[in-house]
Design a protein around this motif. Structure first.
Motif, PDB file in Angstrom:
ATOM      1  N   ALA A   1       0.100  15.575  12.693  1.00 39.71           N
ATOM      2  CA  ALA A   1       0.650  16.932  12.681  1.00 39.71           C
ATOM      3  C   ALA A   1      -0.168  17.884  13.551  1.00 39.71           C
ATOM      4  CB  ALA A   1       0.727  17.447  11.243  1.00 39.71           C
ATOM      5  N   SER A   2      -0.205  17.614  14.853  1.00 46.37           N
ATOM      6  CA  SER A   2      -0.957  18.465  15.786  1.00 46.37           C
ATOM      7  C   SER A   2      -0.043  19.008  16.872  1.00 46.37           C
ATOM      8  CB  SER A   2      -2.087  17.663  16.446  1.00 46.37           C
ATOM      9  OG  SER A   2      -3.027  17.217  15.501  1.00 46.37           O
ATOM     10  N   PHE A   3      -0.400  20.171  17.385  1.00 44.71           N
ATOM     11  CA  PHE A   3       0.239  20.683  18.594  1.00 44.71           C
ATOM     12  C   PHE A   3      -0.430  20.004  19.787  1.00 44.71           C
ATOM     13  CE2 PHE A   3       0.920  24.703  15.946  1.00 44.71           C
ATOM     14  CZ  PHE A   3       2.208  24.336  15.616  1.00 44.71           C
ATOM     15  N   ILE A   4       0.354  19.722  20.853  1.00 49.43           N
ATOM     16  CA  ILE A   4      -0.147  18.811  21.887  1.00 49.43           C
ATOM     17  C   ILE A   4      -0.033  19.326  23.310  1.00 49.43           C
ATOM     18  CG2 ILE A   4       0.329  16.789  20.448  1.00 49.43           C
ATOM     19  CD1 ILE A   4       2.830  16.308  22.223  1.00 49.43           C
ATOM     20  N   GLN A   5       0.488  20.535  23.530  1.00 54.54           N
ATOM     21  CA  GLN A   5       0.717  20.988  24.897  1.00 54.54           C
ATOM     22  C   GLN A   5      -0.531  21.675  25.446  1.00 54.54           C
ATOM     23  OE1 GLN A   5       4.458  22.953  25.779  1.00 54.54           O
ATOM     24  NE2 GLN A   5       5.351  22.177  23.881  1.00 54.54           N
ATOM     25  N   VAL A   6      -1.117  21.075  26.469  1.00 58.73           N
ATOM     26  CA  VAL A   6      -2.364  21.572  27.038  1.00 58.73           C
ATOM     27  C   VAL A   6      -2.202  22.992  27.566  1.00 58.73           C
ATOM     28  CG1 VAL A   6      -4.019  21.264  28.914  1.00 58.73           C
ATOM     29  CG2 VAL A   6      -3.277  19.289  27.570  1.00 58.73           C
ATOM     30  N   GLY A   7      -1.147  23.228  28.350  1.00 61.59           N
ATOM     31  CA  GLY A   7      -0.946  24.554  28.924  1.00 61.59           C
ATOM     32  C   GLY A   7      -0.796  25.620  27.862  1.00 61.59           C
ATOM     33  N   GLU A   8      -0.025  25.323  26.828  1.00 61.34           N
ATOM     34  CA  GLU A   8       0.153  26.273  25.729  1.00 61.34           C
ATOM     35  C   GLU A   8      -1.168  26.534  25.025  1.00 61.34           C
ATOM     36  OE1 GLU A   8       3.427  26.747  22.258  1.00 61.34           O
ATOM     37  OE2 GLU A   8       2.060  25.051  21.975  1.00 61.34           O
TER      38      GLU A   8
ATOM     39  N   MET B   1       0.835  -1.195   0.000  1.00 61.91           N
ATOM     40  CA  MET B   1       0.000   0.000   0.000  1.00 61.91           C
ATOM     41  C   MET B   1       0.880   1.260   0.000  1.00 61.91           C
ATOM     42  SD  MET B   1      -3.139  -0.880  -0.101  1.00 61.91           S
ATOM     43  CE  MET B   1      -4.086  -2.409   0.066  1.00 61.91           C
ATOM     44  N   LYS B   2       0.277   2.361  -0.433  1.00 61.26           N
ATOM     45  CA  LYS B   2       0.993   3.635  -0.417  1.00 61.26           C
ATOM     46  C   LYS B   2       0.269   4.582   0.528  1.00 61.26           C
ATOM     47  CE  LYS B   2       3.274   7.070  -3.277  1.00 61.26           C
ATOM     48  NZ  LYS B   2       3.704   7.418  -4.652  1.00 61.26           N
ATOM     49  N   PHE B   3       1.002   5.091   1.500  1.00 61.13           N
ATOM     50  CA  PHE B   3       0.412   5.927   2.527  1.00 61.13           C
ATOM     51  C   PHE B   3       1.111   7.284   2.600  1.00 61.13           C
ATOM     52  CE2 PHE B   3      -0.187   1.622   4.722  1.00 61.13           C
ATOM     53  CZ  PHE B   3      -1.485   1.474   4.232  1.00 61.13           C
ATOM     54  N   LEU B   4       0.340   8.297   3.016  1.00 61.12           N
ATOM     55  CA  LEU B   4       0.883   9.601   3.369  1.00 61.12           C
ATOM     56  C   LEU B   4       0.849   9.724   4.887  1.00 61.12           C
ATOM     57  CD1 LEU B   4       1.787  12.549   2.797  1.00 61.12           C
ATOM     58  CD2 LEU B   4      -0.650  13.138   2.608  1.00 61.12           C
ATOM     59  N   VAL B   5       1.983  10.066   5.487  1.00 57.16           N
ATOM     60  CA  VAL B   5       2.061  10.281   6.934  1.00 57.16           C
ATOM     61  C   VAL B   5       2.391  11.750   7.158  1.00 57.16           C
ATOM     62  CG1 VAL B   5       3.138   9.608   9.106  1.00 57.16           C
ATOM     63  CG2 VAL B   5       2.876   7.919   7.280  1.00 57.16           C
ATOM     64  N   VAL B   6       1.426  12.521   7.643  1.00 57.52           N
ATOM     65  CA  VAL B   6       1.680  13.931   7.935  1.00 57.52           C
ATOM     66  C   VAL B   6       2.104  14.047   9.399  1.00 57.52           C
ATOM     67  CG1 VAL B   6       0.131  14.771   6.140  1.00 57.52           C
ATOM     68  CG2 VAL B   6      -0.753  14.429   8.424  1.00 57.52           C
ATOM     69  N   GLY B   7       3.132  14.851   9.642  1.00 58.26           N
ATOM     70  CA  GLY B   7       3.726  14.898  10.965  1.00 58.26           C
ATOM     71  C   GLY B   7       4.606  13.684  11.221  1.00 58.26           C
ATOM     72  N   GLY B   8       5.170  13.125  10.158  1.00 55.52           N
ATOM     73  CA  GLY B   8       5.939  11.895  10.278  1.00 55.52           C
ATOM     74  C   GLY B   8       7.332  12.060  10.838  1.00 55.52           C
ATOM     75  N   ALA B   9       7.744  13.305  11.106  1.00 49.62           N
ATOM     76  CA  ALA B   9       9.063  13.531  11.704  1.00 49.62           C
ATOM     77  C   ALA B   9       8.978  13.795  13.198  1.00 49.62           C
ATOM     78  CB  ALA B   9       9.767  14.707  11.017  1.00 49.62           C
TER      79      ALA B   9
ATOM     80  N   LYS C   1      -3.478  29.441  18.114  1.00 52.83           N
ATOM     81  CA  LYS C   1      -2.473  28.567  17.509  1.00 52.83           C
ATOM     82  C   LYS C   1      -3.009  27.150  17.362  1.00 52.83           C
ATOM     83  CE  LYS C   1       2.173  26.706  18.438  1.00 52.83           C
ATOM     84  NZ  LYS C   1       3.373  26.793  19.314  1.00 52.83           N
ATOM     85  N   TYR C   2      -3.754  26.682  18.358  1.00 56.35           N
ATOM     86  CA  TYR C   2      -4.259  25.319  18.353  1.00 56.35           C
ATOM     87  C   TYR C   2      -5.451  25.141  17.427  1.00 56.35           C
ATOM     88  CZ  TYR C   2      -0.912  23.649  21.670  1.00 56.35           C
ATOM     89  OH  TYR C   2       0.282  23.256  22.229  1.00 56.35           O
ATOM     90  N   TYR C   3      -6.353  26.131  17.412  1.00 57.21           N
ATOM     91  CA  TYR C   3      -7.478  26.017  16.495  1.00 57.21           C
ATOM     92  C   TYR C   3      -7.026  26.167  15.045  1.00 57.21           C
ATOM     93  CZ  TYR C   3     -10.550  26.091  20.537  1.00 57.21           C
ATOM     94  OH  TYR C   3     -11.175  25.762  21.720  1.00 57.21           O
ATOM     95  N   GLN C   4      -6.024  26.993  14.800  1.00 56.07           N
ATOM     96  CA  GLN C   4      -5.525  27.167  13.438  1.00 56.07           C
ATOM     97  C   GLN C   4      -4.852  25.902  12.923  1.00 56.07           C
ATOM     98  OE1 GLN C   4      -5.717  29.505  11.004  1.00 56.07           O
ATOM     99  NE2 GLN C   4      -4.560  28.040   9.762  1.00 56.07           N
ATOM    100  N   ASN C   5      -3.942  25.339  13.708  1.00 60.61           N
ATOM    101  CA  ASN C   5      -3.193  24.167  13.249  1.00 60.61           C
ATOM    102  C   ASN C   5      -4.002  22.877  13.386  1.00 60.61           C
ATOM    103  OD1 ASN C   5      -0.439  22.910  12.481  1.00 60.61           O
ATOM    104  ND2 ASN C   5      -1.064  21.757  14.295  1.00 60.61           N
ATOM    105  N   ASN C   6      -4.540  22.637  14.569  1.00 61.54           N
ATOM    106  CA  ASN C   6      -5.172  21.346  14.816  1.00 61.54           C
ATOM    107  C   ASN C   6      -6.509  21.190  14.108  1.00 61.54           C
ATOM    108  OD1 ASN C   6      -2.965  21.103  16.485  1.00 61.54           O
ATOM    109  ND2 ASN C   6      -4.134  20.674  18.342  1.00 61.54           N
ATOM    110  N   PHE C   7      -7.246  22.300  13.987  1.00 58.98           N
ATOM    111  CA  PHE C   7      -8.548  22.195  13.326  1.00 58.98           C
ATOM    112  C   PHE C   7      -8.538  22.743  11.903  1.00 58.98           C
ATOM    113  CE2 PHE C   7     -12.698  24.018  12.192  1.00 58.98           C
ATOM    114  CZ  PHE C   7     -13.430  22.843  12.124  1.00 58.98           C
TER     115      PHE C   7
END
Length: 257
Positions: free
Chosen positions: A73-80, A1-9, A87-93
């Motif tokens: 590819a999401s930001f994950i720091q709750v406090g931030e 299969m061929k997959f795309l992994v975003v945030g793979g680094a 920043k979180y709504y722009q990137n994560n959503f």
């Protein structure tokens, strides 16, 4: 299969890339390196882009036929997220919306979403099952829950199938020693403990001493990163076999203080 992994680094994404490559799949890894590391990539074709870039995504999907997309590819720091919710709504959503729209235009029908158990908020009962009410208490959890609701709508409207995987604390490292946690700044407890034990950090702070637990500190569910990526691999197998869109909790089942 061929997959795309975003945030793979990133932490979990890089372990996912290694697992999929070892299973013989063809991979494209997309990352903007805002938190990931080039040295964490174990193979695949690298495309440096931001998933908020509509034109870059269209060019990527025009050049490859993907059987599924994995999204880390999401930001994950709750406090931030509390201090910088935009920043979180722009990137994560919002950026995830851009990615899903590009998938729909390209006819890619399968999506594996690395979500979070933070969508549940404060537990009303334990263990938490998938039917537990969703009541996220911070922008991080809400941004992930918004994506999950969007995926339900995309399934109904466009036939885009998805599996959302909800978990709390990823921990551990590649057993072969090639990969591990590497956050700047580091906020995860286990690497902080190891840094203190090895003299790279003077102290660590344990938050809370009055929990209703045997030692008064918080009990958390830790899941080894290799087990997490194995679950993601099972999720894509499930979708490719014709499975319906769904969500699963991933947990160790035994808490540790």
């Amino acid at each position: 299969m061929k997959f795309l992994v975003v945030g793979g680094a990133g932490y979990i994404g890089s372990h996912m890339v290694k697992q999929l490559l070892s299973a013989g799949h063809d991979l494209v890894v997309a990352d903007n390196f805002s938190t990931g590391y080039r040295s964490a990539l174990r193979g695949g074709t690298l495309v440096e882009l931001d998933i908020a870039d509509e034109q870059a995504l269209d060019a990527l999907f025009a050049g490859h036929h993907f059987d599924a997309v994995f999204h880390f590819a999401s930001f994950i720091q709750v406090g931030e997220s509390v201090a910088e919710p935009a920043k979180y709504y722009q990137n994560n959503f919002a950026a995830t919306l851009t990615l899903l729209q590009a998938m729909v235009r390209a006819g890619v029908k399968n999506f594996i979403f690395s979500s979070t158990a933070a969508v549940y908020g404060d537990p009303m009962y334990v263990p938490i099952d998938e039917e537990h009410p969703k009541a996220a208490i911070n922008p991080y959890g809400r941004s992930k829950w918004m994506v999950e609701q969007m995926l339900e709508d995309f399934d109904r409207a466009y036939g885009l199938k998805s599996v959302c995987l909800r978990y709390f604390n990823a921990a551990g490292a590649d057993p072969e020693g090639q990969l591990g946690e590497r956050h700047e700044p580091e906020t995860h407890l286990l690497p902080l403990i190891l840094q203190a034990a090895s003299g790279r950090r003077a102290t660590i702070t344990v938050y809370g001493r009055d929990y209703d637990t045997p030692d008064g500190t918080c009990i958390r569910d830790y899941v080894h990163v290799v087990d997490l990526v194995a679950a993601h691999a099972l999720a894509v197998d499930y979708l490719l076999a014709g499975g319906a869109s769904t969500a699963f909790n991933l947990g160790n089942g035994q808490g540790f203080s």
